[in-house]
Design an enzyme around this catalytic site. Structure first.
Site, PDB file in Angstrom:
ATOM      1  N   CYS A   1       0.871  -1.176   0.000  1.00 22.61           N
ATOM      2  CA  CYS A   1       0.000   0.000   0.000  1.00 22.61           C
ATOM      3  C   CYS A   1       0.907   1.224   0.000  1.00 22.61           C
ATOM      4  CB  CYS A   1      -0.848   0.054   1.266  1.00 22.61           C
ATOM      5  SG  CYS A   1      -1.867  -1.399   1.505  1.00 22.61           S
TER       6      CYS A   1
ATOM      7  N   ARG B   1       1.383   1.568  -5.930  1.00 23.13           N
ATOM      8  CA  ARG B   1       1.546   0.609  -4.831  1.00 23.13           C
ATOM      9  C   ARG B   1       0.209  -0.019  -4.419  1.00 23.13           C
ATOM     10  NH1 ARG B   1       6.271   1.021  -2.251  1.00 23.13           N
ATOM     11  NH2 ARG B   1       5.382   0.048  -0.411  1.00 23.13           N
TER      12      ARG B   1
ATOM     13  N   TRP C   1      -3.953  -1.490  -1.204  1.00 26.31           N
ATOM     14  CA  TRP C   1      -4.005  -2.709  -2.001  1.00 26.31           C
ATOM     15  C   TRP C   1      -4.364  -3.780  -0.990  1.00 26.31           C
ATOM     16  CZ3 TRP C   1      -4.011  -4.380  -6.873  1.00 26.31           C
ATOM     17  CH2 TRP C   1      -3.691  -5.712  -7.132  1.00 26.31           C
TER      18      TRP C   1
ATOM     19  N   ASN D   1       1.065   0.141   6.189  1.00 32.43           N
ATOM     20  CA  ASN D   1       1.416  -0.713   5.054  1.00 32.43           C
ATOM     21  C   ASN D   1       2.146  -1.913   5.632  1.00 32.43           C
ATOM     22  OD1 ASN D   1       2.257  -1.760   2.566  1.00 32.43           O
ATOM     23  ND2 ASN D   1       4.098  -0.500   2.561  1.00 32.43           N
ATOM     24  N   GLY D   2       1.701  -3.123   5.270  1.00 33.02           N
ATOM     25  CA  GLY D   2       2.357  -4.326   5.810  1.00 33.02           C
ATOM     26  C   GLY D   2       1.299  -5.304   6.273  1.00 33.02           C
TER      27      GLY D   2
ATOM     28  N   GLU E   1       6.900 -20.704 -19.768  1.00 39.08           N
ATOM     29  CA  GLU E   1       6.875 -19.343 -19.234  1.00 39.08           C
ATOM     30  C   GLU E   1       7.992 -18.492 -19.860  1.00 39.08           C
ATOM     31  OE1 GLU E   1       5.133 -17.306 -17.755  1.00 39.08           O
ATOM     32  OE2 GLU E   1       6.413 -15.888 -16.711  1.00 39.08           O
TER      33      GLU E   1
ATOM     34  N   LYS F   1       7.197 -15.182 -22.214  1.00 43.02           N
ATOM     35  CA  LYS F   1       7.724 -13.850 -21.863  1.00 43.02           C
ATOM     36  C   LYS F   1       8.473 -13.249 -23.036  1.00 43.02           C
ATOM     37  CE  LYS F   1       5.898 -13.527 -19.128  1.00 43.02           C
ATOM     38  NZ  LYS F   1       4.946 -13.768 -18.091  1.00 43.02           N
TER      39      LYS F   1
ATOM     40  N   GLU G   1       5.985 -12.140 -25.773  1.00 41.27           N
ATOM     41  CA  GLU G   1       5.182 -10.971 -25.400  1.00 41.27           C
ATOM     42  C   GLU G   1       5.920  -9.656 -25.557  1.00 41.27           C
ATOM     43  OE1 GLU G   1       3.914 -12.206 -21.274  1.00 41.27           O
ATOM     44  OE2 GLU G   1       2.052 -11.339 -21.972  1.00 41.27           O
TER      45      GLU G   1
ATOM     46  N   HIS H   1      10.107 -35.669 -32.044  1.00 40.73           N
ATOM     47  CA  HIS H   1       8.808 -36.010 -32.641  1.00 40.73           C
ATOM     48  C   HIS H   1       8.316 -34.909 -33.587  1.00 40.73           C
ATOM     49  CE1 HIS H   1       8.390 -39.616 -30.251  1.00 40.73           C
ATOM     50  NE2 HIS H   1       8.876 -38.920 -29.232  1.00 40.73           N
TER      51      HIS H   1
ATOM     52  N   LYS I   1      -3.210  -5.864 -19.682  1.00 38.57           N
ATOM     53  CA  LYS I   1      -2.822  -6.528 -18.423  1.00 38.57           C
ATOM     54  C   LYS I   1      -3.865  -7.557 -17.999  1.00 38.57           C
ATOM     55  CE  LYS I   1      -0.439  -7.261 -14.693  1.00 38.57           C
ATOM     56  NZ  LYS I   1       0.656  -8.243 -14.886  1.00 38.57           N
TER      57      LYS I   1
HETATM   58  O1  M6R Z   1      -4.697 -11.965 -14.262  1.00 36.15           O
HETATM   59  P1  M6R Z   1      -4.475 -13.377 -14.702  1.00 36.15           P
HETATM   60  O2  M6R Z   1      -3.387 -14.051 -13.957  1.00 36.15           O
HETATM   61  O3  M6R Z   1      -5.746 -14.194 -14.701  1.00 36.15           O
HETATM   62  O4  M6R Z   1      -4.009 -13.256 -16.208  1.00 36.15           O
HETATM   63  C1  M6R Z   1      -3.781 -14.393 -16.983  1.00 36.15           C
HETATM   64  C2  M6R Z   1      -3.064 -14.058 -18.263  1.00 36.15           C
HETATM   65  O5  M6R Z   1      -3.799 -13.147 -19.029  1.00 36.15           O
HETATM   66  C3  M6R Z   1      -1.674 -13.466 -18.002  1.00 36.15           C
HETATM   67  O6  M6R Z   1      -0.896 -14.320 -17.220  1.00 36.15           O
HETATM   68  C4  M6R Z   1      -0.938 -13.209 -19.325  1.00 36.15           C
HETATM   69  O7  M6R Z   1      -0.637 -14.422 -19.955  1.00 36.15           O
HETATM   70  C5  M6R Z   1       0.315 -12.375 -19.064  1.00 36.15           C
HETATM   71  N1  M6R Z   1       0.378 -11.280 -19.973  1.00 36.15           N
HETATM   72  C6  M6R Z   1       1.583 -13.175 -19.172  1.00 36.15           C
HETATM   73  O8  M6R Z   1       2.725 -12.417 -18.990  1.00 36.15           O
END
Ligand code: M6R
Length: 590
Positions: free
Chosen positions: A2, A27, A74, A100-101, A473, A477, A480, A496, A585
């Site tokens: 927060c 935050r 938050w 905060n904490g 993962e 990344k 993206e 395969h 996001k």
């Molecule tokens: O908010 P969420 O964890 O449900 O979001 C899921 C995905 O949309 C999210 O992880 C997305 O794949 C990210 N951009 C990955 O970096």
């Protein structure tokens, strides 16, 4: 996480405090509030919503006041609501606090204080703080404040005011950041420097177990254990406001990768709740883990840990689950929905359907009070703090840690592992933040590797078993934020099909933990070498070097260099990793 703020001086406090909160909104942003001295009283104005929304509704900006404290929240304990917003006060309204904490022993304190007649109005852990001060007060604010601090377990950054002492704000810090901006005839208090930079560049940084008395013309900092004053350095901040918001990091993504050690630590805070939830979960016949994107890869980590201990769990992408797997769901099933935001449309729709069919629903979620948390039977929070960058990093680490803890607890509950073994893994997990830090400290080496690879057109990430999700993962990344083609395969799958694509100019990144499949992974790498692909290994002796850890925890550690690699590759191509093209996001539509 927060944001807290304080002001004491000659100017109008409410306006200054709202401006400071705006700079701290990164935050936390689910609710906000301000408390200011006026007419011998402390007036509080707070509510659910972002800082601007609360400011618009609030009439506190109309009062004349030169001292106050403020908070942007938050949620961690208690959903975002008007009642749970800070500041919080005691029964009499004399003491008001922003925090905060996490107060880890708040339940015991609350029961004790309730028995002594204190009335609580919120579900927060914070509210015990002003009530404790009230309980311990016998005429001196500072003495009561210090006695209160000594009773708290957990972490805190605190600002507190006493309506009988309008000339001071008391502050304290343990594990949560707090700084004091030093002005002329005025002083500022904040969780972070950006909040004060518009007014002063002179900053005192509070250390753990220090508290202080902030007046308009002076600041006195003391040690909490001895009460002895500390001679504090006043730092000259050179950053501009924009850089400071990111704590000096160039991007939120990098800042969040550097918060991965804290993500492990914070996930461990949920252990008690995880153990309780595991007791219920272990009664179900089938376990489905449902999520999207990165959260689904964390789900895969969970699945492999469950399987390691002989427990079956299936991971299904939410957009598939809701239209197909759902037909197999009944009351013998448990569904674990994994989500950072708790707002992903497909995940929510899957949960709704599964609930209608009588399944037991658990969330592993970061955003307290999000839509997901209101649809479940039990919530397990990862407590990773707000994640701003579109590419999820610290949330993944928090989710993988939490799911590992959950799988271990279910295994223990089912008698598949001993308590001694569980404790051994837990010990290794408590050591994980330091191990992650050692990888973060090798960032220059990773940056160099990324620069060398920036013109590569195609990447293949390989992993096996628990680290197949690490490969997924790492590849996601890279895709993206660098817009380079990247795919992930289980090592054994290479021959395969994908092997046909390996040639000079292609880079293979192999995730190679020191476990019983090491030799198999070695032969997969040999296949890549033979096709003249460039090979980079994440291994104890790899190009991406990682510290020794128990193989079951390797996904949490081995993903860190891959996050850094994707980040540096993106920036070496001149891309802004915080704002990747075409992506949002939270995906709140189907
Ligand atoms: O908010 P969420 O964890 O449900 O979001 C899921 C995905 O949309 C999210 O992880 C997305 O794949 C990210 N951009 C990955 O970096």
């Amino acid at each position: 996480m927060c944001g807290i703020a304080g002001y004491i001086g000659e100017r109008n406090a409410p306006g200054i405090l709202f401006d400071m909160l705006k700079k701290l909104e990164y935050r936390g942003y689910d609710s906000a509030g301000v408390a200011c001295f006026s007419g011998g009283k402390v007036i509080v104005s707070r509510g659910k919503g972002k800082v601007d929304e609360v400011r618009k509704k609030s009439r506190i900006t109309e009062i004349k006041s030169t001292v106050g404290i403020a908070h942007t929240r938050w949620a961690t304990h208690g959903e975002p609501s008007d009642e749970n917003s800070h500041p919080h006060s005691d029964c009499t309204g004399q003491f008001t606090v922003c925090h905060n904490g996490i107060v880890e022993n708040y339940k015991e304190i609350r029961v004790e204080l309730s028995n002594r007649g204190h009335k609580f109005l919120s579900q927060t852990d914070t509210e015990v703080i002003p009530h404790l001060i009230e309980e311990l007060y016998s005429g001196d604010f500072e003495t009561a404040f210090v006695s209160m601090l000594k009773k708290l377990k957990g972490s805190f950054a605190l600002v507190a005011v006493d309506s009988n002492s309008p000339d001071r704000i008391l502050v304290a810090r343990k594990e949560s950041p707090l700084i004091i901006g030093v002005g002329k005839g005025e002083n500022f208090i904040a969780s972070d420097t950006p909040a004060v930079l518009a007014d002063t560049k002179k900053v005192i940084i509070l250390e753990d177990m220090e508290y202080g008395i902030v007046k308009k013309d002076g600041v006195l900092i003391k040690r909490l254990d001895t009460g002895i004053p500390v001679d504090k350095e006043v730092h000259d901040i050179k950053w501009d406001v924009k850089a400071a918001e990111k704590d000096g990091y160039d991007h939120y993504m990098l800042k969040e990768i550097f918060e991965e050690p804290a993500a492990v630590k914070n996930a461990l805070r949920g252990l008690e709740n995880i153990t309780a939830t595991a007791k219920k979960l272990s009664k179900y016949e089938r376990i489905y883990i449902v999520a999207c994107g990165t959260a689904s890869y964390a789900g895969q980590v969970g699945r492999y840990v469950f399987e390691r201990y002989g427990i079956s769990a299936e991971v299904v992408i939410a957009s598939e689950f809701r239209y197909s797997t759902i037909n197999t769901v009944d009351k013998k099933c448990a569904v674990i929905a994994v989500s950072q935001s708790g707002e992903t449309a497909d995940t929510l729709a899957s949960v709704k359907e599964a609930k209608n069919r009588g399944a037991y629903i658990i969330s592993v979620v970061n955003a307290v009070g999000s839509s997901l948390t209101r649809m479940t039977d039990d919530n397990i929070y990862t407590y990773s703090g707000p994640e701003i960058a579109v590419a999820s990093t610290k949330a993944y680490v928090g989710q993988a840690t939490t799911l590992t803890l959950l799988a271990l607890s279910v295994a223990k509950e089912k008698g598949k592992i001993t308590e001694a073994y569980q404790n051994e893994i837990l010990d290794d997990l408590y050591a994980m933040p330091d191990k992650i830090n050692s990888i973060l400290n090798s960032r220059e080496k990773i940056k160099k590797l990324a620069a060398e690879q920036k013109d590569c057109k195609s990447f293949f990430y390989l992993g096996r078993r628990l680290n197949y999700p690490t490969a997924l993962e790492g590849a996601l990344k890279l895709k993206e934020i660098s817009y380079i083609h990247a795919e992930a395969y289980p090592g054994g799958e290479l021959k395969h099909g994908p092997l046909a694509l390996l040639e000079k100019g292609v880079t293979v990144i192999a995730v190679c933990p020191n476990d019983d499949l090491k030799e198999k992974m070695e032969s997969n790498m040999q296949e890549a070498r033979a096709r003249k692909a460039t090979l980079l290994r994440v291994a104890e002796d790899g190009e991406f070097t990682v510290p020794v850890c128990d193989p079951v925890l390797s996904p949490i550690l081995y993903v860190v260099p891959l996050h850094l690699f994707a980040y540096y590759l993106s920036t070496s191509k001149g891309i802004d990793p915080d704002k990747p093209r075409n992506l949002a996001k939270s995906v709140t539509v189907e």
